[in-house]
Motif scaffolding. Structure first.
Motif, mmCIF file in Angstrom:
data_model
loop_
_atom_site.group_PDB
_atom_site.id
_atom_site.type_symbol
_atom_site.label_atom_id
_atom_site.label_comp_id
_atom_site.label_asym_id
_atom_site.label_seq_id
_atom_site.Cartn_x
_atom_site.Cartn_y
_atom_site.Cartn_z
ATOM 1 N N ASP A 46 0.827 -1.215 0.000
ATOM 2 C CA ASP A 46 0.000 0.000 0.000
ATOM 3 C C ASP A 46 0.856 1.257 0.000
ATOM 4 N N ARG A 47 1.901 1.263 0.811
ATOM 5 C CA ARG A 47 2.772 2.440 0.887
ATOM 6 C C ARG A 47 3.562 2.637 -0.413
ATOM 7 N N ALA A 48 3.982 1.533 -1.024
ATOM 8 C CA ALA A 48 4.723 1.647 -2.283
ATOM 9 C C ALA A 48 3.811 2.158 -3.390
ATOM 10 N N ARG A 49 2.611 1.618 -3.469
ATOM 11 C CA ARG A 49 1.688 2.019 -4.546
ATOM 12 C C ARG A 49 1.169 3.438 -4.368
ATOM 13 N N SER A 50 1.090 3.907 -3.125
ATOM 14 C CA SER A 50 0.608 5.266 -2.878
ATOM 15 C C SER A 50 1.717 6.303 -3.027
ATOM 16 N N GLY A 51 2.974 5.828 -3.105
ATOM 17 C CA GLY A 51 4.093 6.749 -3.224
ATOM 18 C C GLY A 51 4.698 7.142 -1.885
ATOM 19 N N LYS A 52 4.119 6.678 -0.780
ATOM 20 C CA LYS A 52 4.696 6.973 0.535
ATOM 21 C C LYS A 52 6.071 6.339 0.681
ATOM 22 N N LEU A 53 6.266 5.219 -0.004
ATOM 23 C CA LEU A 53 7.590 4.611 -0.141
ATOM 24 C C LEU A 53 7.955 4.773 -1.610
ATOM 25 N N PRO A 54 8.815 5.706 -1.940
ATOM 26 C CA PRO A 54 9.119 5.968 -3.352
ATOM 27 C C PRO A 54 9.950 4.870 -3.991
ATOM 28 N N ALA A 55 9.884 4.797 -5.304
ATOM 29 C CA ALA A 55 10.716 3.850 -6.050
ATOM 30 C C ALA A 55 12.166 4.093 -5.668
ATOM 31 N N GLY A 56 12.881 3.003 -5.418
ATOM 32 C CA GLY A 56 14.279 3.111 -5.028
ATOM 33 C C GLY A 56 14.498 3.150 -3.524
ATOM 34 N N PHE A 57 13.424 3.245 -2.739
ATOM 35 C CA PHE A 57 13.531 3.247 -1.280
ATOM 36 C C PHE A 57 14.117 1.914 -0.836
ATOM 37 N N LYS A 58 15.179 1.961 -0.037
ATOM 38 C CA LYS A 58 15.827 0.734 0.428
ATOM 39 C C LYS A 58 15.116 0.231 1.676
ATOM 40 N N LEU A 59 14.651 -1.002 1.593
ATOM 41 C CA LEU A 59 13.967 -1.633 2.723
ATOM 42 C C LEU A 59 14.991 -2.237 3.672
ATOM 43 N N GLU A 71 12.125 -5.179 -5.400
ATOM 44 C CA GLU A 71 13.116 -5.945 -6.140
ATOM 45 C C GLU A 71 14.358 -6.108 -5.279
ATOM 46 N N THR A 72 14.956 -7.279 -5.361
ATOM 47 C CA THR A 72 16.175 -7.558 -4.620
ATOM 48 C C THR A 72 17.342 -7.406 -5.574
ATOM 49 N N ARG A 73 18.324 -6.669 -5.133
ATOM 50 C CA ARG A 73 19.514 -6.419 -5.958
ATOM 51 C C ARG A 73 20.739 -7.073 -5.322
ATOM 52 N N GLY A 74 20.634 -8.365 -5.120
ATOM 53 C CA GLY A 74 21.748 -9.117 -4.543
ATOM 54 C C GLY A 74 22.182 -8.553 -3.207
ATOM 55 N N ARG A 75 23.479 -8.364 -3.064
ATOM 56 C CA ARG A 75 24.040 -7.863 -1.803
ATOM 57 C C ARG A 75 23.736 -6.395 -1.554
ATOM 58 N N ASN A 76 23.251 -5.705 -2.565
ATOM 59 C CA ASN A 76 22.939 -4.282 -2.392
ATOM 60 C C ASN A 76 21.676 -4.061 -1.574
ATOM 61 N N GLY A 77 20.821 -5.070 -1.503
ATOM 62 C CA GLY A 77 19.623 -4.949 -0.679
ATOM 63 C C GLY A 77 18.339 -5.083 -1.456
ATOM 64 N N THR A 78 17.265 -4.744 -0.775
ATOM 65 C CA THR A 78 15.911 -4.839 -1.331
ATOM 66 C C THR A 78 15.325 -3.438 -1.418
ATOM 67 N N PHE A 79 14.737 -3.133 -2.574
ATOM 68 C CA PHE A 79 14.262 -1.785 -2.858
ATOM 69 C C PHE A 79 12.832 -1.804 -3.384
ATOM 70 N N VAL A 80 12.145 -0.682 -3.199
ATOM 71 C CA VAL A 80 10.823 -0.520 -3.806
ATOM 72 C C VAL A 80 11.046 -0.393 -5.310
ATOM 73 N N ALA A 81 10.304 -1.189 -6.073
ATOM 74 C CA ALA A 81 10.431 -1.191 -7.538
ATOM 75 C C ALA A 81 9.730 0.019 -8.136
ATOM 76 N N ALA A 82 10.072 0.338 -9.356
ATOM 77 C CA ALA A 82 9.395 1.416 -10.070
ATOM 78 C C ALA A 82 7.924 1.062 -10.197
ATOM 79 N N ALA A 83 7.080 1.983 -9.859
ATOM 80 C CA ALA A 83 5.638 1.734 -9.854
ATOM 81 C C ALA A 83 5.098 1.555 -11.264
ATOM 82 N N GLY A 84 4.064 0.783 -11.349
ATOM 83 C CA GLY A 84 3.329 0.668 -12.599
ATOM 84 C C GLY A 84 3.752 -0.465 -13.495
ATOM 85 N N GLU A 85 4.991 -0.475 -13.921
ATOM 86 C CA GLU A 85 5.426 -1.455 -14.910
ATOM 87 C C GLU A 85 5.133 -2.885 -14.489
ATOM 88 N N GLY A 86 5.628 -3.281 -13.345
ATOM 89 C CA GLY A 86 5.435 -4.653 -12.886
ATOM 90 C C GLY A 86 3.974 -4.976 -12.645
#
Length: 128
Positions: free
Chosen positions: A29-42, A73-88
């Motif tokens: 919900d937070r990712a889709r509403s933009g409260k957690l922006p794309a690229g936010f590291k979880l 999306e998980t980027r290996g050792r770099n961590g887990t991030f909020v994906a770009a909204a919409g596309e997926g």
């Protein structure tokens, strides 16, 4: 980021969804509403599990579901991030709609019957 910044609250009361589902829904919900922006590291699975008092497997299950839905999306050792909204989400919805259309056709439903079934399912989920 800490869960305080994520503002995750879990309800342990009877009749509440499972903790992993509550976690999944709140992050989605937070990712889709933009409260957690794309690229936010979880937080890491272990870090978030510790902060929320959950088993690491519970958080991992929520993260897997979110990744499957295209929310994170998980980027290996770099961590887990909020994906770009919409596309997926749009791609996933289009695939689900195509699968439904094929299944309705195999069942012998008319276009109108298939649309009515889908409309009723959406109405049950979203209301009105």
């Amino acid at each position: 980021m800490t869960p305080t910044n994520l503002k995750i609250t879990l309800d342990g009361g009877a009749g509440s969804p499972a903790p992993y589902e509550q976690l999944r829904a709140q992050i989605a919900d937070r990712a889709r509403s933009g409260k957690l922006p794309a690229g936010f590291k979880l937080p890491t699975v272990r870090g978030l599990a510790e902060e929320l008092g959950l088993a690491a497997n519970t958080v991992a299950k929520a993260y897997r579901a979110l990744e499957s839905d295209g929310v994170i999306e998980t980027r290996g050792r770099n961590g887990t991030f909020v994906a770009a909204a919409g596309e997926g989400a749009a791609r996933e919805a289009a695939g689900a709609a195509q699968a439904y259309a094929e299944r309705a056709h195999r069942l012998g439903l008319t276009r109108e019957q298939a649309l009515e079934a889908a409309t009723e399912a959406l109405r049950a989920r979203y209301g009105k």
